[in-house]
Design an enzyme around this catalytic site. Structure first.
Site, short mmCIF file in Angstrom:
data_model
loop_
_atom_site.label_atom_id
_atom_site.label_comp_id
_atom_site.label_asym_id
_atom_site.label_seq_id
_atom_site.Cartn_x
_atom_site.Cartn_y
_atom_site.Cartn_z
N PHE A 39 1.17 5.13 0.78
CA PHE A 39 0.55 6.15 1.61
C PHE A 39 1.12 7.52 1.24
O PHE A 39 2.31 7.63 0.92
CB PHE A 39 0.89 5.92 3.09
N THR A 69 0.86 -1.19 0.00
CA THR A 69 0.00 0.00 0.00
C THR A 69 0.89 1.24 0.00
O THR A 69 1.88 1.31 0.73
CB THR A 69 -0.94 0.02 1.23
#
Ligand code: PEP
Ligand code: MN
Length: 622
Positions: A529, A527
């Site tokens: 960010f 992921t």
């Protein structure tokens, strides 16, 4: 023995316990560990464990079984973080210590320091007192060398590490350097260990050439017993029957030590192998095995080096190595941060009124929490929030200085809500971090998988674990905001038939059981960010820019914008479209590209974009 104190213990009760222990001649240490107030005691007492357990204010009394006490995980379950200026050894960021074997001249040390700093080192090493096998070899520049190290620190901002070979050097060390190293040959020089224990500077304790892990930990205990807990254990190879390498690097010491001790672990592949071309492979392996730090010998002219030239990397090789480490580290949940020192400087320059906090979604143990620790280290306090909108408004109002928001996942795609919030709020992206997402199925103790009836997780986590969940069609899936909220919910509800999808960190924080690890469909589950703030402070150079814009509703309008990037050979790394707020069927485009929009060479690009795109806004450069 460790005494776990009750939360509501009074000062009077605590003093009474401490007095009893001191009358018994025990050494005592009081610490906070995993939310518990603990007094560690060393020494024999006539009072039994059971008698201690009966005392007012004591929750539990536990015997420490290992012969090393203060260094043991039994005494302290949480990892120790050794702070050296702005650098923390033992956190989520890998610390690279680099420099020559010996300080040879001012010019040599300064040249190498600048090179290693450029390639990601955050501490500088160099010997001024060299313990050489032959009395006829170069012995080091002694105090002159220490002065050079102090000047390197002054000019480059890198804190310095050097070896101390004798008790008589203590005052000079305190005057000139930041970290003292106890060399392999001195690991059992007990007077020296006691001395560095009293000096108070952080210590790199090398493993002896023929020492067991137990002997090594006992040496750490000597330092800690004097009141110095800032000990970093450095594995540098042990002597075996294998003559091909200078020593044999015992990488298995990393997982062994991680179990036995809370102290951080550094690996020195230079002295371990003694051969330049073997250094980088072993450094990469060390990071993969869970090392917290690396110590690497680097020389600008190794052929002429006065010691250890054959094992010293050329600066460019060191640069190659740190790039590899940058890629490897996230696999084991760590990061190599090329902006480490710049960021610390930015944080140090923050004004007193600034809140040194970063808002993230969910509870402690969320992947966003981990992203915050990976990006900022411990210097910024992560603050949990209930919704993404709460994060944006906390940053907008100044309640939190920063926000950490997930933008996209390699398996489940974009988090559209955050793209929309970027449109709505006038905030800047100041940085980004990508972390590996390794999901675990988490439930209460003593529950087996076939007893689970419900699983809680946010929808992207369900989608990342689709293949796994498809095996259990009877289980009800309940969506929540974040993985850590799911873990907390299962914990608080006490429902033994519910489980959560979340990180092992969340399982540990909420003291829950892991039923199964790595349940994501593909291990390459990452992921990305973004770090958001009100303004960009102290960032001079950037590699990437994020913009948003819209286009007129006519043929080729988007193509006209894209053409600008193509003509200037700028690599686009992300294009996302989102409906414009309040304007049905009109779209905003989010674009990330690999260039700094404020670079003077890009001035014509900006000018042309302003003509071709509407509502152009620079979201950030980082
Ligand atoms: C050194 O780091 O320069 C050194 C001499 O190391 P060791 O004590 O591990 O041989
Ligand atoms: Mn050396």
């Amino acid at each position: 023995m460790i005494l776990v104190l009750e939360n509501k213990i009074t000062i009077k009760q605590k003093n009474k316990i401490k007095n009893i222990l001191s009358d018994e001649g025990c050494i005592t240490r009081e610490i906070m560990d995993a939310g518990r107030n603990v007094i560690g005691t060393i020494g024999k007492t006539k009072i039994s464990l059971d008698e201690f357990k009966q005392m007012d204010g004591i929750f539990d009394a536990i015997q420490i079984k290992s012969s090393y006490k203060l260094a043991s995980r039994e005494f302290k379950s949480e990892d120790t973080k050794v702070t050296i200026g702005n650098v923390v050894v033992g956190g989520d960021r890998i610390v690279i210590v680099a420099g020559p074997c010996a300080v040879e001249s001012h010019d040599q040390a300064m040249t190498i320091a600048k090179e290693v700093k450029k390639y990601g080192a955050v501490l500088f090493r160099g010997g001024a007192y060299k313990p050489r096998s032959s009395p006829y070899s170069f012995q080091g520049l002694e105090e002159e060398g220490l002065k050079i190290l102090a000047d390197v620190r002054e000019k480059t901002g890198l804190k310095v590490v050097t070896e101390m070979t004798s008790v008589s050097q203590a005052d000079l060390m305190k005057k000139y350097v930041d970290v003292v190293q106890i060399g392999a040959r001195n690991m059992q020089n007990f007077e020296l260990l006691k001395c560095v224990g009293r000096m108070g500077l952080p210590v790199v304790l090398k493993r002896g050439l023929a020492s067991t892990i137990l002997e090594w930990l006992m040496s750490a205990e000597y330092i800690m017993a004097e009141g110095n807990n800032n000990v970093i254990l450095c594995e540098r190879g042990i002597r075996t029957f294998e003559p091909y390498t200078r020593n044999t690097l015992d990488l298995s010491a990393i997982p062994v030590l991680k179990k036995l001790t809370h102290l951080p672990i550094m690996i020195d592949p230079s002295h371990a192998t003694g051969i330049r071309e073997k250094v980088s492979p072993m450094a990469r392996a060390a990071v993969a095995a869970g090392a917290d730090a690396l110590m690497i010998e680097v020389h600008n002219n190794p052929e002429q080096a006065l010691s250890d030239g054959p094992q010293s990397l050329y600066p460019e090789q060191f640069g190659q190595l740190t790039r590899d480490i940058y890629v490897i580290a996230p696999v084991v949940g760590k990061h190599l941060d090329f902006d480490y020192l710049k960021k610390s400087e930015m944080i140090n320059n923050m004004e007193a009124k600034d809140s040194k906090t970063a808002a993230f979604i969910g509870e402690y143990g969320a992947y966003s929490h981990k992203a915050s620790l990976g990006y900022f280290g411990e210097e910024i306090t992560p603050v949990p929030m209930k919704t993404f909108k709460d994060i944006f408004s906390a940053v907008q109002t100044g309640t939190c200085q920063y926000g950490v928001i997930p933008l996209e996942n390699s398996l489940s795609g974009s988090i559209h809500e955050n793209y929309d919030l970027l449109q709505e709020y006038d905030l800047k992206i100041i940085g980004e971090i990508t972390i590996r997402v390794k999901h675990a199925l988490i439930a209460h103790e003593n529950i087996s998988k076939n007893e689970i009836k419900k699983i809680l997780a946010p929808p992207p986590a369900f989608s990342q674990c689709k293949n796994y969940l498809d095996q259990y069609p009877g289980i009800e899936l309940i969506p929540v905001k974040a993985t850590s909220s799911a873990v907390k919910h299962v914990k608080d509800s006490g429902d033994k038939h519910s489980a959560a999808i979340g990180s092992t960190m969340a399982a540990k924080i909420f003291n829950m059981n892991i039923l199964e690890e790595s349940i994501e469909d593909n291990p390459r589950n990452y992921t990305r960010f973004a770090i958001i703030a009100k303004e960009i402070k102290g960032h001079k150079k950037a590699n990437k820019t994020s913009i948003i814009f819209s286009t007129g509703n006519k043929p080729g309008a988007l193509f006209e914008v894209m053409k600008v990037f193509s003509e200037y050979q700028i690599n686009l790394v992300k294009l996302e479209s989102r409906p414009m707020l309040g304007k049905p069927w009109e779209y905003m485009f989010y674009l990330d590209f690999e260039a700094d929009i404020e670079h003077p060479d890009l001035a014509p690009v900006v000018e042309r974009l302003q003509k071709k795109a509407e509502n152009l806004r620079i979201l950030g450069r980082y």
